[in-house]
Motif scaffolding. Structure first.
Motif, PDB file in Angstrom:
ATOM      1  N   SER A 269     -15.874  -8.770   6.136  1.00  0.00           N
ATOM      2  CA  SER A 269     -15.753 -10.206   6.399  1.00  0.00           C
ATOM      3  C   SER A 269     -16.643 -10.993   5.452  1.00  0.00           C
ATOM      4  O   SER A 269     -17.488 -10.431   4.750  1.00  0.00           O
ATOM      5  CB  SER A 269     -16.149 -10.531   7.846  1.00  0.00           C
ATOM      6  OG  SER A 269     -17.570 -10.386   7.995  1.00  0.00           O
TER       7      SER A 269
ATOM      8  N   SER B 280     -13.033 -14.031   8.890  1.00  0.00           N
ATOM      9  CA  SER B 280     -12.068 -13.036   8.455  1.00  0.00           C
ATOM     10  C   SER B 280     -11.189 -13.612   7.355  1.00  0.00           C
ATOM     11  O   SER B 280     -11.141 -14.827   7.125  1.00  0.00           O
ATOM     12  CB  SER B 280     -11.200 -12.580   9.636  1.00  0.00           C
ATOM     13  OG  SER B 280     -10.527 -13.694  10.203  1.00  0.00           O
TER      14      SER B 280
ATOM     15  N   GLU C  75      -7.357 -13.831   5.378  1.00  0.00           N
ATOM     16  CA  GLU C  75      -5.913 -13.693   5.509  1.00  0.00           C
ATOM     17  C   GLU C  75      -5.280 -14.135   4.206  1.00  0.00           C
ATOM     18  O   GLU C  75      -5.757 -15.083   3.568  1.00  0.00           O
ATOM     19  CB  GLU C  75      -5.391 -14.552   6.666  1.00  0.00           C
ATOM     20  CG  GLU C  75      -3.909 -14.374   6.943  1.00  0.00           C
ATOM     21  CD  GLU C  75      -3.445 -15.204   8.135  1.00  0.00           C
ATOM     22  OE1 GLU C  75      -2.243 -15.173   8.434  1.00  0.00           O
ATOM     23  OE2 GLU C  75      -4.293 -15.882   8.750  1.00  0.00           O
ATOM     24  N   GLU C  76      -4.224 -13.461   3.808  1.00  0.00           N
ATOM     25  CA  GLU C  76      -3.532 -13.804   2.561  1.00  0.00           C
ATOM     26  C   GLU C  76      -2.268 -14.591   2.880  1.00  0.00           C
ATOM     27  O   GLU C  76      -1.457 -14.185   3.712  1.00  0.00           O
ATOM     28  CB  GLU C  76      -3.178 -12.529   1.783  1.00  0.00           C
ATOM     29  CG  GLU C  76      -2.715 -12.791   0.362  1.00  0.00           C
ATOM     30  CD  GLU C  76      -2.667 -11.526  -0.474  1.00  0.00           C
ATOM     31  OE1 GLU C  76      -3.636 -11.253  -1.203  1.00  0.00           O
ATOM     32  OE2 GLU C  76      -1.652 -10.811  -0.368  1.00  0.00           O
ATOM     33  N   LEU C  77      -2.119 -15.741   2.208  1.00  0.00           N
ATOM     34  CA  LEU C  77      -0.977 -16.619   2.435  1.00  0.00           C
ATOM     35  C   LEU C  77      -0.280 -16.922   1.113  1.00  0.00           C
ATOM     36  O   LEU C  77      -0.904 -16.871   0.048  1.00  0.00           O
ATOM     37  CB  LEU C  77      -1.433 -17.933   3.080  1.00  0.00           C
ATOM     38  CG  LEU C  77      -2.084 -17.846   4.471  1.00  0.00           C
ATOM     39  CD1 LEU C  77      -2.551 -19.219   4.927  1.00  0.00           C
ATOM     40  CD2 LEU C  77      -1.111 -17.246   5.476  1.00  0.00           C
TER      41      LEU C  77
ATOM     42  N   GLN D 117      -6.237 -16.269  -0.733  1.00  0.00           N
ATOM     43  CA  GLN D 117      -6.952 -15.759   0.433  1.00  0.00           C
ATOM     44  C   GLN D 117      -7.650 -16.924   1.137  1.00  0.00           C
ATOM     45  O   GLN D 117      -8.284 -17.757   0.479  1.00  0.00           O
ATOM     46  CB  GLN D 117      -7.993 -14.703   0.026  1.00  0.00           C
ATOM     47  CG  GLN D 117      -7.385 -13.420  -0.523  1.00  0.00           C
ATOM     48  CD  GLN D 117      -6.865 -13.573  -1.932  1.00  0.00           C
ATOM     49  OE1 GLN D 117      -7.491 -14.220  -2.763  1.00  0.00           O
ATOM     50  NE2 GLN D 117      -5.710 -12.993  -2.214  1.00  0.00           N
TER      51      GLN D 117
ATOM     52  N   TYR E  70     -10.350 -17.853   4.351  1.00  0.00           N
ATOM     53  CA  TYR E  70     -11.386 -17.266   5.205  1.00  0.00           C
ATOM     54  C   TYR E  70     -11.690 -18.224   6.353  1.00  0.00           C
ATOM     55  O   TYR E  70     -11.965 -19.406   6.124  1.00  0.00           O
ATOM     56  CB  TYR E  70     -12.662 -16.997   4.401  1.00  0.00           C
ATOM     57  CG  TYR E  70     -12.484 -15.997   3.284  1.00  0.00           C
ATOM     58  CD1 TYR E  70     -12.833 -14.663   3.459  1.00  0.00           C
ATOM     59  CD2 TYR E  70     -11.949 -16.376   2.054  1.00  0.00           C
ATOM     60  CE1 TYR E  70     -12.656 -13.739   2.446  1.00  0.00           C
ATOM     61  CE2 TYR E  70     -11.771 -15.465   1.037  1.00  0.00           C
ATOM     62  CZ  TYR E  70     -12.126 -14.145   1.235  1.00  0.00           C
ATOM     63  OH  TYR E  70     -11.952 -13.236   0.220  1.00  0.00           O
TER      64      TYR E  70
ATOM     65  N   LYS F 135     -11.490 -15.927  13.385  1.00  0.00           N
ATOM     66  CA  LYS F 135     -10.221 -15.511  13.971  1.00  0.00           C
ATOM     67  C   LYS F 135      -9.829 -16.429  15.101  1.00  0.00           C
ATOM     68  O   LYS F 135     -10.667 -16.910  15.869  1.00  0.00           O
ATOM     69  CB  LYS F 135     -10.324 -14.071  14.465  1.00  0.00           C
ATOM     70  CG  LYS F 135     -10.264 -13.025  13.369  1.00  0.00           C
ATOM     71  CD  LYS F 135     -10.184 -11.616  13.952  1.00  0.00           C
ATOM     72  CE  LYS F 135     -10.028 -10.577  12.836  1.00  0.00           C
ATOM     73  NZ  LYS F 135      -9.953  -9.203  13.403  1.00  0.00           N
TER      74      LYS F 135
ATOM     75  N   GLU G 237      -3.816 -15.005  18.813  1.00  0.00           N
ATOM     76  CA  GLU G 237      -2.512 -14.771  18.191  1.00  0.00           C
ATOM     77  C   GLU G 237      -1.508 -15.848  18.549  1.00  0.00           C
ATOM     78  O   GLU G 237      -0.577 -16.135  17.784  1.00  0.00           O
ATOM     79  CB  GLU G 237      -1.981 -13.404  18.575  1.00  0.00           C
ATOM     80  CG  GLU G 237      -2.739 -12.252  17.935  1.00  0.00           C
ATOM     81  CD  GLU G 237      -2.074 -10.909  18.223  1.00  0.00           C
ATOM     82  OE1 GLU G 237      -0.981 -10.918  18.831  1.00  0.00           O
ATOM     83  OE2 GLU G 237      -2.649  -9.884  17.834  1.00  0.00           O
TER      84      GLU G 237
ATOM     85  N   THR H 284      -1.164 -18.338  15.859  1.00  0.00           N
ATOM     86  CA  THR H 284      -0.794 -17.940  14.505  1.00  0.00           C
ATOM     87  C   THR H 284       0.722 -17.946  14.323  1.00  0.00           C
ATOM     88  O   THR H 284       1.473 -17.983  15.285  1.00  0.00           O
ATOM     89  CB  THR H 284      -1.347 -16.545  14.196  1.00  0.00           C
ATOM     90  OG1 THR H 284      -0.801 -15.605  15.136  1.00  0.00           O
ATOM     91  CG2 THR H 284      -2.853 -16.525  14.278  1.00  0.00           C
TER      92      THR H 284
END
Length: 316
Positions: free
Chosen positions: A210, A291, A293-295, A305, A307, A310, A313, A316
């Motif tokens: 992280s 954390s 995540e790739e978008l 990426q 950051y 979190k 869900e 998301t």
């Protein structure tokens, strides 16, 4: 008859436009511009050279600028001066607001020629300089180059015993405990930088978990006048044996986080992150981690990426 022949492909409104063009963009001669423009207009969307006197080959960007990526190999300064002047006239007539001129070091004599026509250095990297010319209204709105440098450190935490990997840099006036790290390379993700730097300095292999923190500092003495961004990542160890680089490091060891948070010979940011990691050990790292995540990016075929903490869900 020649003029009538050249103007045949154009509409009746071309002559008033052409007079206006001559007034705004005086080049060598009316005949020279007309002959160039007649050949250019039928292929105005092509970016390749079209023979002697044609504009320099250039690519068009999404912001209204053109980039000249390759200069004629054996051009003299006098010939380049004329070619550049005529090219700028054409680009102005098309409504472009800026020109980016890439000059390899072996053709650096052409930078002087471009400077005489208003170009200025924007940046230089290894064997190439990039010059720019603002042609839009008002003051230049071209972005500056490399306003920040990015440093990345890796806090390698052994969750089984609460120890973290730390080093003392060599050749420093004041040797303080810190996390191993260094500057991120172009096109290198920060997690990859942290893993690479930790291994190069300590011999310990690790995995990215992280992002923990971001420090921003201006007037950094080692950043050539730029601002400095320093990112600290949390890593998990894959190996534990230390084989540190003796060219860069004076000492390297696994230290208790509780001790690191209190020792006087630790950098302030190191002590603060040690306390953050202690909190994570006691309350779960989800309470401190950012954390990744790739978008998909808005540019076709590219990703980025992001950051952040979190989120459940269902969001998301």
């Amino acid at each position: 008859m020649q003029v009538c022949f050249l103007m045949a492909p154009f509409s009746r409104g071309f002559l008033p436009f052409f007079r206006k063009f001559l007034t705004r963009h005086p080049c060598r001669s009316a005949w020279g511009i007309l002959s160039r423009f007649s050949g250019y207009a039928t292929h105005q969307h092509q970016n390749q050279q079209r023979g002697p006197g044609a504009p320099l080959a250039a690519s068009v960007d999404a912001h209204g600028g053109v980039t000249v990526g390759h200069l004629p190999a054996d051009v003299t300064q006098a010939a380049f001066s004329e070619l550049l002047r005529e090219s700028v006239c054409v680009w102005r007539s098309e409504g472009h607001v800026a020109v980016w001129l890439r000059v390899p070091i072996w053709q650096s004599r052409l930078a002087e020629t471009a400077a005489q026509q208003g170009f200025a250095f924007h940046h230089a990297v290894q064997d190439e300089a990039v010059l720019s010319l603002w042609m839009g209204d008002g003051e230049s709105r071209l972005p500056n180059y490399a306003t920040h440098q990015v440093g990345v450190a890796g806090a390698v935490v052994n969750q089984s015993n609460g120890k973290v990997l730390v080093v003392q840099d060599k050749n420093r006036a004041k040797n303080m405990w810190k996390f191993p790290g260094g500057l991120s390379n172009p096109s290198e993700n920060i997690g990859d930088t942290a893993v690479r730097e930790v291994f190069e300095e300590t011999g310990v292999r690790s995995e990215f978990r992280s992002l923990l923190s971001i420090r921003q500092q201006h007037h950094h003495p080692g950043a050539f006048g730029n601002s400095d961004m320093y990112l600290i990542c949390r890593l998990s160890p894959v190996t534990y044996e230390i084989n540190f680089c003796r060219h860069e490091c004076l000492r390297c060891e696994w230290m208790d986080l509780a001790e690191l948070a209190k020792v006087s010979d630790a950098a302030p940011i190191t002590s603060r992150i040690a306390k953050l990691l202690l909190y994570g050990l006691e309350n779960g790292f989800e309470s401190v981690d950012l954390s990744v995540e790739e978008l998909p990016a808005v540019y076709t075929g590219l990703v980025y990426q992001i950051y952040h903490r979190k989120i459940p869900e269902r969001y998301t």
